[in-house]
Design an enzyme around this catalytic site. Structure first.
Site, PDB file in Angstrom:
ATOM      1  N   CYS A  13      96.933  40.630 -21.466  1.00 23.70           N
ATOM      2  CA  CYS A  13      95.689  39.782 -22.031  1.00 23.70           C
ATOM      3  C   CYS A  13      95.783  38.338 -21.644  1.00 23.70           C
ATOM      4  O   CYS A  13      96.966  37.698 -21.753  1.00 23.70           O
ATOM      5  CB  CYS A  13      95.878  39.871 -23.681  1.00 23.70           C
ATOM      6  SG  CYS A  13      94.658  38.892 -24.300  1.00 23.70           S
ATOM      7  N   LYS A  40      96.552  50.990 -31.545  1.00 22.75           N
ATOM      8  CA  LYS A  40      97.039  49.732 -32.389  1.00 22.75           C
ATOM      9  C   LYS A  40      97.862  50.341 -33.698  1.00 22.75           C
ATOM     10  O   LYS A  40      97.245  51.241 -34.405  1.00 22.75           O
ATOM     11  CB  LYS A  40      95.697  49.205 -32.843  1.00 22.75           C
ATOM     12  CG  LYS A  40      95.006  48.376 -31.536  1.00 22.75           C
ATOM     13  CD  LYS A  40      93.806  48.077 -31.999  1.00 22.75           C
ATOM     14  CE  LYS A  40      92.691  47.583 -30.664  1.00 22.75           C
ATOM     15  NZ  LYS A  40      91.431  47.336 -30.936  1.00 22.75           N
ATOM     16  N   GLU A  65      93.003  34.590 -32.536  1.00 20.64           N
ATOM     17  CA  GLU A  65      92.053  33.661 -31.542  1.00 20.64           C
ATOM     18  C   GLU A  65      92.826  32.575 -30.753  1.00 20.64           C
ATOM     19  O   GLU A  65      93.258  31.571 -31.341  1.00 20.64           O
ATOM     20  CB  GLU A  65      90.729  33.371 -32.094  1.00 20.64           C
ATOM     21  CG  GLU A  65      89.520  34.198 -32.400  1.00 20.64           C
ATOM     22  CD  GLU A  65      89.130  35.077 -31.242  1.00 20.64           C
ATOM     23  OE1 GLU A  65      88.797  34.375 -30.250  1.00 20.64           O
ATOM     24  OE2 GLU A  65      89.327  36.224 -31.278  1.00 20.64           O
ATOM     25  N   SER A  66      92.827  32.817 -29.482  1.00 20.12           N
ATOM     26  CA  SER A  66      93.702  31.822 -28.896  1.00 20.12           C
ATOM     27  C   SER A  66      93.393  30.300 -28.718  1.00 20.12           C
ATOM     28  O   SER A  66      94.268  29.463 -28.884  1.00 20.12           O
ATOM     29  CB  SER A  66      93.691  32.253 -27.382  1.00 20.12           C
ATOM     30  OG  SER A  66      92.437  32.148 -26.757  1.00 20.12           O
TER      31      SER A  66
END
Length: 231
Positions: A13, A40, A65-66
């Site tokens: 990712c 997952k 969320e990055s």
């Protein structure tokens, strides 16, 4: 009090890389747990409402969320990786969004099912890099990083963008870096930055290579052609 930080990630990712780069630049100790997004675990679905990585656990409290993770680290950890000036800070955040759009375009490139679509996607990426080149030129860019000599969060956002081409370059010249000398210089500087270099596992190139081969796309076929020529 120092909080326990655990980064839940996926090995391929690019948004995970952003978070790792920020953590490393700020020299923050953290634990990393890699998961399989194709399978997952239940505990992950409970902490990630969007079902995506990265997720940062802060004493067990999830942040997802990055962009949000990087902003939390910016608020709580030194050194600062955003400019102090509000307008420049907003400019940097805007170009971080541009990096996300470029990652989407890269996804379109390696997912292209035929040569025509592939070439169209490559031209789209070159167009984005030309926009970036124009911004760097207008700002009087002297390098090595986006903002000059100081590494910023925006650099961490583009590190994963440029990393894809470390593999793509072994497949062929797609023309994405045509007429963008400042972008090429910036890419080279980021390749040498320890936080960017070490944001992925040592076997990342092999994992990405295998992922691309399995796409059954135009890039997969080009990879097979290169392998046949070197066999």
């Amino acid at each position: 009090m120092i909080k326990k930080l655990t980064l839940v990630s996926h090995v391929l990712c690019p948004y995970v890389q952003r978070a790792v780069i920020a953590l490393k630049e700020k020299k923050v100790e953290f634990e990393r747990i890699d998961i399989d997004l194709a399978n997952k675990p239940d505990w992950f679905l409970k902490i990630s409402p969007l079902g995506k990585t990265p997720v940062l656990l802060v004493d067990g409290q999830p942040i997802f969320e990055s962009a949000v993770i990087c902003e939390y680290l910016e608020d709580t950890q030194t050194p600062a990786l955003h400019p102090a000036d509000p307008l420049q800070r907003a400019r940097h955040r805007s170009w971080m969004e541009f990096a996300s759009a470029t990652l989407n375009a890269i996804g379109g490139l390696y997912g292209a099912q035929d040569a025509k679509t592939f070439d169209t996607k490559a031209a789209e990426i070159n167009s984005k890099f030309r926009q970036l080149e124009a911004e760097l030129t207008a700002a009087g860019h002297q390098g090595p990083f986006f903002d000059g000599a100081t590494f910023r969060l925006v650099d961490g956002a583009f590190g994963p963008v440029f990393r894809y081409f470390d593999i793509f370059d072994t497949i062929g010249d797609f023309g994405v870096f045509t007429d963008v000398p400042r972008v090429r210089q910036w890419r080279s500087a980021l390749q040498r930055r320890p936080s960017v270099r070490d944001a992925v596992q040592l076997n990342y190139p092999d994992l990405l290579h295998a992922f691309l081969l399995k796409r059954n796309s135009e890039i997969s076929r080009r990879m097979q052609d290169v392998a046949a020529l070197t066999a």
